[in-house]
Design a protein around this motif. Structure first.
Motif, PDB file in Angstrom:
ATOM      1  N   PRO A 170      -1.117  -8.473  10.720  1.00  0.00           N
ATOM      2  CA  PRO A 170      -0.185  -8.977  11.876  1.00  0.00           C
ATOM      3  C   PRO A 170       1.009  -9.386  11.386  1.00  0.00           C
ATOM      4  O   PRO A 170       1.929  -9.518  12.369  1.00  0.00           O
ATOM      5  N   THR A 171       1.510  -9.642  10.215  1.00  0.00           N
ATOM      6  CA  THR A 171       2.825 -10.342   9.791  1.00  0.00           C
ATOM      7  C   THR A 171       3.528  -9.265   9.314  1.00  0.00           C
ATOM      8  O   THR A 171       4.783  -9.365   9.004  1.00  0.00           O
ATOM      9  N   ASN A 172       3.031  -7.989   9.069  1.00  0.00           N
ATOM     10  CA  ASN A 172       3.672  -6.638   8.428  1.00  0.00           C
ATOM     11  C   ASN A 172       3.961  -6.810   6.878  1.00  0.00           C
ATOM     12  O   ASN A 172       4.768  -5.885   6.471  1.00  0.00           O
ATOM     13  N   THR A 173       3.231  -7.898   6.343  1.00  0.00           N
ATOM     14  CA  THR A 173       3.811  -7.915   4.986  1.00  0.00           C
ATOM     15  C   THR A 173       2.549  -7.714   4.009  1.00  0.00           C
ATOM     16  O   THR A 173       2.918  -7.594   2.805  1.00  0.00           O
ATOM     17  N   ARG A 174       1.495  -7.240   4.614  1.00  0.00           N
ATOM     18  CA  ARG A 174       0.523  -6.703   3.581  1.00  0.00           C
ATOM     19  C   ARG A 174      -0.073  -5.261   4.357  1.00  0.00           C
ATOM     20  O   ARG A 174      -0.329  -5.406   5.507  1.00  0.00           O
ATOM     21  N   LEU A 175      -0.144  -4.197   3.502  1.00  0.00           N
ATOM     22  CA  LEU A 175      -0.628  -3.027   4.040  1.00  0.00           C
ATOM     23  C   LEU A 175      -2.018  -2.780   3.334  1.00  0.00           C
ATOM     24  O   LEU A 175      -2.128  -3.079   2.301  1.00  0.00           O
ATOM     25  N   VAL A 176      -2.879  -2.249   4.233  1.00  0.00           N
ATOM     26  CA  VAL A 176      -3.991  -1.684   3.655  1.00  0.00           C
ATOM     27  C   VAL A 176      -3.819  -0.227   3.492  1.00  0.00           C
ATOM     28  O   VAL A 176      -3.225   0.515   4.453  1.00  0.00           O
ATOM     29  N   LEU A 177      -4.410   0.327   2.354  1.00  0.00           N
ATOM     30  CA  LEU A 177      -3.963   1.867   1.872  1.00  0.00           C
ATOM     31  C   LEU A 177      -5.445   2.305   1.588  1.00  0.00           C
ATOM     32  O   LEU A 177      -6.134   1.651   0.449  1.00  0.00           O
ATOM     33  N   ASN A 178      -5.967   3.409   2.286  1.00  0.00           N
ATOM     34  CA  ASN A 178      -6.915   4.059   1.536  1.00  0.00           C
ATOM     35  C   ASN A 178      -6.703   5.256   0.759  1.00  0.00           C
ATOM     36  O   ASN A 178      -5.740   5.940   1.152  1.00  0.00           O
ATOM     37  N   SER A 179      -7.494   5.525  -0.317  1.00  0.00           N
ATOM     38  CA  SER A 179      -7.351   6.857  -0.865  1.00  0.00           C
ATOM     39  C   SER A 179      -8.728   7.496  -1.200  1.00  0.00           C
ATOM     40  O   SER A 179      -9.708   6.921  -1.609  1.00  0.00           O
ATOM     41  N   GLY A 180      -8.299   8.954  -1.355  1.00  0.00           N
ATOM     42  CA  GLY A 180      -9.677   9.524  -2.047  1.00  0.00           C
ATOM     43  C   GLY A 180      -8.998  10.426  -2.723  1.00  0.00           C
ATOM     44  O   GLY A 180      -7.894  10.999  -2.485  1.00  0.00           O
ATOM     45  N   GLY A 181      -9.669  11.095  -3.543  1.00  0.00           N
ATOM     46  CA  GLY A 181      -9.480  12.104  -4.600  1.00  0.00           C
ATOM     47  C   GLY A 181     -10.527  12.769  -5.346  1.00  0.00           C
ATOM     48  O   GLY A 181     -11.712  12.498  -5.160  1.00  0.00           O
ATOM     49  N   SER A 182     -10.112  13.768  -6.196  1.00  0.00           N
ATOM     50  CA  SER A 182     -11.420  14.040  -7.212  1.00  0.00           C
ATOM     51  C   SER A 182     -12.099  13.197  -7.823  1.00  0.00           C
ATOM     52  O   SER A 182     -13.555  13.045  -7.937  1.00  0.00           O
ATOM     53  N   THR A 183     -11.501  12.132  -8.324  1.00  0.00           N
ATOM     54  CA  THR A 183     -12.189  10.917  -9.060  1.00  0.00           C
ATOM     55  C   THR A 183     -11.851   9.614  -8.408  1.00  0.00           C
ATOM     56  O   THR A 183     -12.610   8.565  -8.601  1.00  0.00           O
ATOM     57  N   GLY A 184     -10.791   9.666  -7.590  1.00  0.00           N
ATOM     58  CA  GLY A 184     -10.427   7.940  -7.033  1.00  0.00           C
ATOM     59  C   GLY A 184     -10.984   7.943  -5.670  1.00  0.00           C
ATOM     60  O   GLY A 184     -11.162   9.097  -5.052  1.00  0.00           O
ATOM     61  N   ASN A 185     -11.004   6.884  -5.103  1.00  0.00           N
ATOM     62  CA  ASN A 185     -11.754   6.505  -3.917  1.00  0.00           C
ATOM     63  C   ASN A 185     -11.694   5.017  -3.918  1.00  0.00           C
ATOM     64  O   ASN A 185     -12.520   4.353  -4.031  1.00  0.00           O
ATOM     65  N   ARG A 186     -10.264   4.459  -3.677  1.00  0.00           N
ATOM     66  CA  ARG A 186     -10.187   3.005  -3.511  1.00  0.00           C
ATOM     67  C   ARG A 186      -9.791   2.686  -2.167  1.00  0.00           C
ATOM     68  O   ARG A 186      -8.942   3.538  -1.605  1.00  0.00           O
ATOM     69  N   LEU A 187      -9.447   1.302  -1.792  1.00  0.00           N
ATOM     70  CA  LEU A 187      -8.871   0.691  -1.132  1.00  0.00           C
ATOM     71  C   LEU A 187      -7.581  -0.322  -1.631  1.00  0.00           C
ATOM     72  O   LEU A 187      -8.220  -0.906  -2.977  1.00  0.00           O
ATOM     73  N   PHE A 188      -6.613  -0.273  -1.405  1.00  0.00           N
ATOM     74  CA  PHE A 188      -5.544  -0.970  -2.107  1.00  0.00           C
ATOM     75  C   PHE A 188      -4.883  -1.788  -0.959  1.00  0.00           C
ATOM     76  O   PHE A 188      -4.804  -1.499   0.110  1.00  0.00           O
ATOM     77  N   LEU A 189      -4.325  -3.176  -1.437  1.00  0.00           N
ATOM     78  CA  LEU A 189      -3.409  -3.844  -0.621  1.00  0.00           C
ATOM     79  C   LEU A 189      -1.985  -3.614  -1.198  1.00  0.00           C
ATOM     80  O   LEU A 189      -1.872  -3.597  -2.487  1.00  0.00           O
ATOM     81  N   VAL A 190      -0.867  -3.415  -0.438  1.00  0.00           N
ATOM     82  CA  VAL A 190       0.330  -3.098  -0.738  1.00  0.00           C
ATOM     83  C   VAL A 190       1.157  -4.209  -0.017  1.00  0.00           C
ATOM     84  O   VAL A 190       1.079  -4.598   1.134  1.00  0.00           O
ATOM     85  N   ASN A 191       1.758  -5.147  -0.872  1.00  0.00           N
ATOM     86  CA  ASN A 191       2.682  -6.158  -0.326  1.00  0.00           C
ATOM     87  C   ASN A 191       4.114  -5.345   0.075  1.00  0.00           C
ATOM     88  O   ASN A 191       4.513  -4.543  -0.484  1.00  0.00           O
ATOM     89  N   PHE A 192       4.372  -5.685   1.455  1.00  0.00           N
ATOM     90  CA  PHE A 192       5.653  -5.094   1.847  1.00  0.00           C
ATOM     91  C   PHE A 192       6.667  -6.303   2.333  1.00  0.00           C
ATOM     92  O   PHE A 192       6.238  -7.300   2.936  1.00  0.00           O
TER      93      PHE A 192
END
Length: 155
Positions: free
Chosen positions: A86-108
């Motif tokens: 809600p503050t637009n300062t944290r982003l959740v990012l999902n990823s998938g790949g051949s070996t990767g499969n993570r959720l990240f938090l990105v500061n904005f």
């Protein structure tokens, strides 16, 4: 209005109210498969799987988007979906790949458009940021891999 394509192109559409709208290509990102972007203020935030990154553009001049910041999430991770808190300062990012499969938090940074991976958001005893979604034991007792496609923050 901007239109982004899965082939990683960004187009500006003008004269929408008229009977003769125009479309102009204004920015290309490497590769194909660019996922769900975000618009926060005058920043366009785009996932770019080809470079394993998330890119922030300043679009205050719509005809000439300008690169502001980017973060890499690792060569085995393919960024796809973004959502803001809600503050637009944290982003959740999902990823998938051949070996990767993570959720990240990105500061904005809403003032500068700067992006930074939150390195504190990680599995216990893991040296890599993000929560690994593979081979986990889940609250319902099941152990296995899930492939998150979209994520949102709850309020």
């Amino acid at each position: 209005m901007y239109i982004h394509t899965f082939n990683c192109g960004l187009y500006l559409v003008r004269n929408i109210e008229s009977g003769t709208p125009t479309t102009r290509f204004v920015k290309g990102f490497a590769g194909k498969g660019c996922g769900v972007p975000l618009l926060i203020g005058h920043y366009w935030i785009q996932t770019v799987p080809e470079t394993f990154s998330v890119v922030s553009l300043d679009i205050s001049d719509p005809e000439h988007p300008r690169d502001v910041s980017s973060v890499s999430i690792g060569k085995d991770e393919y960024p796809h979906w973004l959502a803001a808190d809600p503050t637009n300062t944290r982003l959740v990012l999902n990823s998938g790949g051949s070996t990767g499969n993570r959720l990240f938090l990105v500061n904005f940074d809403t003032e500068t458009g700067a992006l930074a991976i939150d390195k504190r958001f990680r599995d216990v005893n893991d040296t890599v940021p993000g929560l690994k979604m593979s081979a986990r034991r889940w609250p319902n007792g099941w152990t296995g891999t899930v492939w998150p496609h979209g994520s949102v923050f709850s309020r």
